[in-house]
Design a protein around this motif. Structure first.
Motif, PDB file in Angstrom:
ATOM      1  N   ILE B  81      14.301 -13.422  -9.670  1.00 17.37           N
ATOM      2  CA  ILE B  81      14.080 -12.374  -8.665  1.00 17.37           C
ATOM      3  C   ILE B  81      15.364 -12.056  -7.916  1.00 17.37           C
ATOM      4  N   SER B  82      16.073 -13.115  -7.489  1.00 10.29           N
ATOM      5  CA  SER B  82      17.285 -12.858  -6.703  1.00 10.29           C
ATOM      6  C   SER B  82      18.356 -12.187  -7.571  1.00 10.29           C
ATOM      7  N   ILE B  83      18.398 -12.550  -8.874  1.00 11.38           N
ATOM      8  CA  ILE B  83      19.356 -11.881  -9.765  1.00 11.38           C
ATOM      9  C   ILE B  83      18.954 -10.415  -9.937  1.00 11.38           C
ATOM     10  N   TYR B  84      17.641 -10.175 -10.144  1.00 14.01           N
ATOM     11  CA  TYR B  84      17.165  -8.803 -10.364  1.00 14.01           C
ATOM     12  C   TYR B  84      17.454  -7.922  -9.138  1.00 14.01           C
ATOM     13  N   ASN B  85      17.219  -8.472  -7.957  1.00 14.35           N
ATOM     14  CA  ASN B  85      17.461  -7.697  -6.737  1.00 14.35           C
ATOM     15  C   ASN B  85      18.923  -7.286  -6.587  1.00 14.35           C
ATOM     16  N   GLN B  86      19.822  -8.066  -7.197  1.00 15.06           N
ATOM     17  CA  GLN B  86      21.261  -7.783  -7.086  1.00 15.06           C
ATOM     18  C   GLN B  86      21.814  -7.234  -8.397  1.00 15.06           C
ATOM     19  N   ARG B  87      20.952  -6.672  -9.258  1.00 10.24           N
ATOM     20  CA  ARG B  87      21.378  -6.315 -10.623  1.00 10.24           C
ATOM     21  C   ARG B  87      22.553  -5.358 -10.655  1.00 10.24           C
ATOM     22  N   LYS B  91      26.104  -6.248 -12.494  1.00 10.52           N
ATOM     23  CA  LYS B  91      26.686  -5.417 -13.547  1.00 10.52           C
ATOM     24  C   LYS B  91      28.149  -5.093 -13.242  1.00 10.52           C
ATOM     25  N   GLU B  92      28.403  -4.771 -11.972  1.00  8.39           N
ATOM     26  CA  GLU B  92      29.775  -4.430 -11.564  1.00  8.39           C
ATOM     27  C   GLU B  92      30.730  -5.618 -11.687  1.00  8.39           C
TER      28      GLU B  92
END
Lengths: 123, 230
Positions: B81-87, B91-92
């Motif tokens: 979830i925390s990775i998805y929220n900062q996707r 990516k950048e």
């Protein structure tokens, strides 16, 4: 009811992760695989983060709790470590600090280089 | 004394003692606001102290504690979830993630080998410490493939994670890191999921990048140690 539904979804995905880990040709922890599966699912219409939000934030907000039992097992291994325990503690500590520094420093350096490269490109 | 034996054998005892230690540890930490009064450290002292003082076998504690440990899988999974929220930010920063975790993992393995030599440790013990910075499941598999002692590896993983959890706020200040991306990656690469629980407290970006670092550092360490065996 909502919390139980969320819990069922999370545990279901973890069980699926455990089966998938067994099928892989190399040893890979099921917990990390479950994380990758969950992440992949978020990019599909099948599952939205909101569907497991309640239980997840409870777990993530209190993550330390779940690590207490594994640390307590030190009592069991106290005899295994015998006289060399202080060496192990020292090595872990020094190496952790070095790893921390090198990782952070190379990230900062890489970001700087990328930004610098972009600026030059614009000129 | 028989009552103590009967009561502590119940799975409820292990769960209760762990919850109680966590609540007290977190209360003291929040109330004093002192970083060194770490809730994990206080909880360890309370549980181990209770077991030793009342002479309770750790096996009895584990009847219940194992239930909590088995939740570690789901807890690690929901880091997604925390990775998805900062996707977008992930990516950048793909290149910094790869370079940072690669450099960190090499440092982790290399420094253990050098330090172990300095301290005069034999190879099986050295091999047991090498995977100390990655998450338990990966670490045990690596230690086994290098010919280490799994028991020592399990303890080194906890020592490393715990010290990362306690020290990372200090290390961030000491090294003057100001970029939350660098902070998160450093915490996750150096001290896996245990450090990550502190990264989550520091901020959403730190938490996300620390979670990513667990995966990358784990994979990279597996590959490097595979090459070492060959």
């Amino acid at each position: 009811m909502k919390a139980f539904k969320e819990l069922a979804i999370i545990i279901g995905i973890c069980l699926f992760g455990e089966i998938s880990a067994q099928l892989l040709p190399f040893p890979f922890p099921s917990s990390v695989l479950s994380m990758l599966i969950l992440l992949a699912l978020f990019f599909t219409p099948l599952l939205k983060p909101e569907s497991i939000e309640g239980v997840s934030s409870l777990m993530l907000g209190n993550m330390v709790l779940f690590f207490i039992p594994s640390g307590v097992q030190i009592i069991k291994y106290a005899s295994v470590m015998k006289d060399s325990w202080w060496k192990l503690v020292l090595i872990c500590l020094i190496s952790m600090v070095l790893t921390f520094f090198v990782t952070g420093f190379s990230v900062i350096l890489t970001i700087k280089l990328i930004k610098g490269g972009k600026k030059n490109g614009n000129n | 004394m028989e009552i103590i034996e009967t009561v502590t054998r119940s799975p409820l005892f292990g769960v209760f003692l762990t919850l109680l230690a966590y609540i007290i540890g977190t209360y003291i930490n929040k109330k004093t606001g002192k970083v060194y009064l770490n809730n994990l450290l206080i909880a360890y002292i309370i549980v181990i102290g209770t077991l030793l003082i009342f002479k309770i076998p750790v096996e009895n504690y584990n009847n219940g504690a194992n239930i909590i440990t088995s939740c570690l899988g789901p807890v690690t999974a929901v880091l997604a979830i925390s990775i998805y929220n900062q996707r977008k930010k992930v990516k950048e920063n793909l290149l910094p993630i790869i370079i940072g975790t690669l450099a960190g993992s090499i440092t982790s393995i290399g420094s253990v080998i050098v330090l172990a030599k300095l301290f005069g440790l034999d190879w099986p013990t050295t091999a047991s410490v090498i995977p100390k910075s990655v998450t338990t499941a990966i670490a045990l598999a690596i230690s086994d493939s290098l010919g280490g002692y799994i028991a020592i590896t399990a303890i080194c993983v906890v020592i490393t994670g715990c010290s990362g959890n306690i020290l990372s706020p200090y290390l961030i200040k000491l090294f003057r890191f100001t970029d939350p991306v660098a902070e998160g990656l450093a915490i996750g690469t150096a001290s896996h999921a245990l450090g990550t629980s502190k990264a989550i407290e520091l901020g959403e970006i730190q938490g996300a990048f620390s979670s990513i670092a667990i995966t990358f550092a784990g994979l990279i360490t597996v590959v490097i140690t595979l090459l070492m065996v060959i």
